[in-house]
Design a protein around this motif. Structure first.
Motif, mmCIF file in Angstrom:
data_model
loop_
_atom_site.group_PDB
_atom_site.id
_atom_site.type_symbol
_atom_site.label_atom_id
_atom_site.label_comp_id
_atom_site.label_asym_id
_atom_site.label_seq_id
_atom_site.Cartn_x
_atom_site.Cartn_y
_atom_site.Cartn_z
ATOM 1 N N SER A 39 42.188 84.574 57.081
ATOM 2 C CA SER A 39 42.690 85.123 55.819
ATOM 3 C C SER A 39 42.491 84.171 54.656
ATOM 4 C CB SER A 39 44.178 85.466 55.947
ATOM 5 O OG SER A 39 44.955 84.288 56.137
ATOM 6 N N ASN A 40 42.465 82.844 54.923
ATOM 7 C CA ASN A 40 42.453 81.879 53.830
ATOM 8 C C ASN A 40 41.455 80.751 54.037
ATOM 9 O OD1 ASN A 40 43.424 81.011 51.296
ATOM 10 N ND2 ASN A 40 44.836 79.575 52.239
ATOM 11 N N GLY A 41 40.692 80.778 55.107
ATOM 12 C CA GLY A 41 39.623 79.821 55.310
ATOM 13 C C GLY A 41 40.022 78.368 55.221
ATOM 14 N N ILE A 42 40.943 77.895 56.080
ATOM 15 C CA ILE A 42 41.282 76.482 56.110
ATOM 16 C C ILE A 42 40.178 75.707 56.824
ATOM 17 C CG2 ILE A 42 42.895 74.787 57.069
ATOM 18 C CD1 ILE A 42 45.163 76.625 56.412
ATOM 19 N N ALA A 43 39.764 74.584 56.226
ATOM 20 C CA ALA A 43 38.609 73.831 56.713
ATOM 21 C C ALA A 43 38.970 72.938 57.890
ATOM 22 C CB ALA A 43 38.030 72.993 55.569
ATOM 23 N N SER A 44 37.956 72.225 58.408
ATOM 24 C CA SER A 44 38.162 71.305 59.530
ATOM 25 C C SER A 44 39.162 70.221 59.168
ATOM 26 C CB SER A 44 36.831 70.676 59.942
ATOM 27 O OG SER A 44 35.880 71.669 60.249
ATOM 28 N N ILE A 45 39.112 69.738 57.922
ATOM 29 C CA ILE A 45 40.173 68.892 57.374
ATOM 30 C C ILE A 45 41.115 69.841 56.643
ATOM 31 C CG2 ILE A 45 40.748 67.013 55.802
ATOM 32 C CD1 ILE A 45 38.008 65.834 56.302
ATOM 33 N N PHE A 48 41.792 70.978 52.811
ATOM 34 C CA PHE A 48 40.864 71.760 52.000
ATOM 35 C C PHE A 48 40.761 73.176 52.554
ATOM 36 C CE2 PHE A 48 39.257 67.333 52.248
ATOM 37 C CZ PHE A 48 39.608 66.947 50.957
ATOM 38 N N SER A 49 40.555 74.123 51.669
ATOM 39 C CA SER A 49 40.415 75.511 52.099
ATOM 40 C C SER A 49 39.489 76.244 51.139
ATOM 41 C CB SER A 49 41.780 76.216 52.152
ATOM 42 O OG SER A 49 42.306 76.374 50.856
ATOM 43 N N LEU A 50 38.947 77.362 51.613
ATOM 44 C CA LEU A 50 38.117 78.213 50.764
ATOM 45 C C LEU A 50 38.966 78.946 49.747
ATOM 46 C CD1 LEU A 50 35.301 79.417 50.167
ATOM 47 C CD2 LEU A 50 35.801 81.166 51.881
ATOM 48 N N GLY A 51 40.197 79.303 50.140
ATOM 49 C CA GLY A 51 41.073 80.051 49.246
ATOM 50 C C GLY A 51 40.829 81.539 49.263
ATOM 51 N N ASP A 52 39.904 81.972 50.106
ATOM 52 C CA ASP A 52 39.556 83.386 50.269
ATOM 53 C C ASP A 52 39.316 83.650 51.750
ATOM 54 O OD1 ASP A 52 39.452 84.368 47.502
ATOM 55 O OD2 ASP A 52 37.748 82.996 47.287
ATOM 56 N N PRO A 53 39.312 84.926 52.169
ATOM 57 C CA PRO A 53 39.002 85.225 53.574
ATOM 58 C C PRO A 53 37.636 84.678 53.977
ATOM 59 C CG PRO A 53 39.967 87.144 52.507
ATOM 60 C CD PRO A 53 39.719 86.135 51.417
ATOM 61 N N GLN A 217 48.172 79.170 61.088
ATOM 62 C CA GLN A 217 48.122 77.758 60.742
ATOM 63 C C GLN A 217 48.682 77.559 59.338
ATOM 64 O OE1 GLN A 217 44.185 76.075 60.761
ATOM 65 N NE2 GLN A 217 44.895 73.967 60.549
ATOM 66 N N ALA A 218 49.397 76.459 59.143
ATOM 67 C CA ALA A 218 49.936 76.116 57.829
ATOM 68 C C ALA A 218 49.659 74.650 57.547
ATOM 69 C CB ALA A 218 51.436 76.399 57.764
ATOM 70 N N THR A 219 49.581 74.283 56.276
ATOM 71 C CA THR A 219 49.397 72.902 55.871
ATOM 72 C C THR A 219 50.353 72.585 54.729
ATOM 73 O OG1 THR A 219 47.043 72.950 56.463
ATOM 74 C CG2 THR A 219 47.759 71.191 55.007
ATOM 75 N N GLN A 220 51.111 71.491 54.888
ATOM 76 C CA GLN A 220 52.078 71.083 53.878
ATOM 77 C C GLN A 220 51.854 69.625 53.502
ATOM 78 O OE1 GLN A 220 54.616 72.751 52.080
ATOM 79 N NE2 GLN A 220 54.546 70.777 51.028
ATOM 80 N N VAL A 221 51.865 69.358 52.191
ATOM 81 C CA VAL A 221 51.740 67.991 51.695
ATOM 82 C C VAL A 221 53.047 67.240 51.932
ATOM 83 C CG1 VAL A 221 51.319 66.559 49.674
ATOM 84 C CG2 VAL A 221 50.112 68.723 49.921
ATOM 85 N N LYS A 233 49.651 75.633 52.110
ATOM 86 C CA LYS A 233 48.619 76.611 52.460
ATOM 87 C C LYS A 233 48.946 77.213 53.820
ATOM 88 C CE LYS A 233 44.717 74.295 50.146
ATOM 89 N NZ LYS A 233 45.345 73.023 49.782
ATOM 90 N N TRP A 234 48.563 78.459 53.998
ATOM 91 C CA TRP A 234 48.717 79.070 55.322
ATOM 92 C C TRP A 234 47.511 79.967 55.593
ATOM 93 C CZ3 TRP A 234 49.095 84.382 56.148
ATOM 94 C CH2 TRP A 234 49.277 85.164 55.008
ATOM 95 N N ASN A 235 47.280 80.202 56.850
ATOM 96 C CA ASN A 235 46.112 80.985 57.254
ATOM 97 C C ASN A 235 46.426 81.712 58.556
ATOM 98 O OD1 ASN A 235 43.281 81.773 57.325
ATOM 99 N ND2 ASN A 235 43.041 80.287 58.973
ATOM 100 N N ILE A 236 46.083 82.966 58.621
ATOM 101 C CA ILE A 236 46.207 83.735 59.859
ATOM 102 C C ILE A 236 44.827 84.252 60.228
ATOM 103 C CG2 ILE A 236 46.758 85.915 58.668
ATOM 104 C CD1 ILE A 236 48.642 86.539 61.047
ATOM 105 N N GLY A 237 44.535 84.268 61.509
ATOM 106 C CA GLY A 237 43.194 84.673 61.908
ATOM 107 C C GLY A 237 43.136 85.243 63.317
#
Length: 242
Positions: A39-45, A48-53, A217-221, A233-237
């Motif tokens: 849903s949000n394209g979270i990268a290997s690190i 960073f994310s695409l911010g789009d599906p 998956q979620a990512t928090q600073v 950021k969060w991502n479902i896939g």
């Protein structure tokens, strides 16, 4: 901060190395692949994310201690996002410990939008990896990883990625559901004041004898000087494993 991660890395290798046994020679080429819709394209690190599906496909070709592990990532508009070409070699390989090194030749694509068109800019990156994977118990594992990432074009960034992660796999929920859970604590130190400490938990569920798994998956600073603030950021896939 980097010193603490280095000490953890050395400690984990020392503990696990005591359990090393002679490994058998694997002569056959093994192939694995997976493709996921995100849903949000979270990268290997995960900072960073695409911010789009996004659609992410990965392949792993293994023989003996070597493996080739490419990753292709595209947006739903079928414009490329990044292409990784990882070559790995396992220095230590046994039931309780794997120590590997690797190099990656990758390309990262950035969209430059104008009034009448969108132009993709391709930047080349070279990365070096050293990683240790320790099996703590039948269902739990610990990973310590370091990447040195070097942008090749003028204006690209260079820096370091330190990752400590733990995973619990094959958790039975009834007769048919299998759950997995894990979390990454990682630190990035890139030039241009791109530094930060992050946490990224991930959970997944699959059904026995079906090649699909659903993941979140979620990512928090935790602490960062990156501007603008990466925030939460969060991502479902959904992934299909072959």
């Amino acid at each position: 901060m980097r010193g603490a991660f280095t000490l953890l890395f050395v400690f984990s290798i020392t503990v696990c190395f005591s359990q090393e046994n002679a490994d058998s020679t694997l002569k056959r080429l093994k192939a694995e692949a997976s493709i996921s819709v995100n849903s949000n394209g979270i990268a290997s690190i995960p900072a960073f994310s695409l911010g789009d599906p996004a659609i992410i496909a990965s392949v792993s070709l293994k023989k003996n201690r070597f493996s080739y592990d490419p990753v292709l990532a595209y947006g739903f508009d079928m414009r490329p996002w990044f292409i990784d070409n990882w070559l790995h070699y396992k220095i230590i390989r046994n039931e309780n410990l794997e120590l590997r090194t690797g190099i990656n030749f990758s390309t990262f694509f950035t969209k430059n939008k104008f009034e009448d068109r969108t132009i993709l800019q391709a930047d080349r990156y070279f990365a070096f990896e050293i990683a240790a994977f320790c099996r703590v118990s039948e269902k739990t594992s610990l990973t310590l990883m370091y990447w040195n990432d070097r942008g090749q074009e003028k204006g690209t960034i260079k820096g370091h990625f330190f990752n400590l992660s733990g995973d619990i796999n094959n958790i039975r929920a009834g007769e048919t559901i299998i759950l997995s859970a894990g979390a990454q604590l990682f630190y990035i130190n890139y030039d241009g004041n791109n530094d930060g400490l992050f946490i990224s938990p991930k959970v997944s569920a699959s059904v026995v004898r079906l090649p699909f798994n659903l993941f979140l998956q979620a990512t928090q600073v935790i602490s960062s000087n990156i501007d603008p603030d990466p925030g939460f950021k969060w991502n479902i896939g959904l992934a299909y494993n072959m």
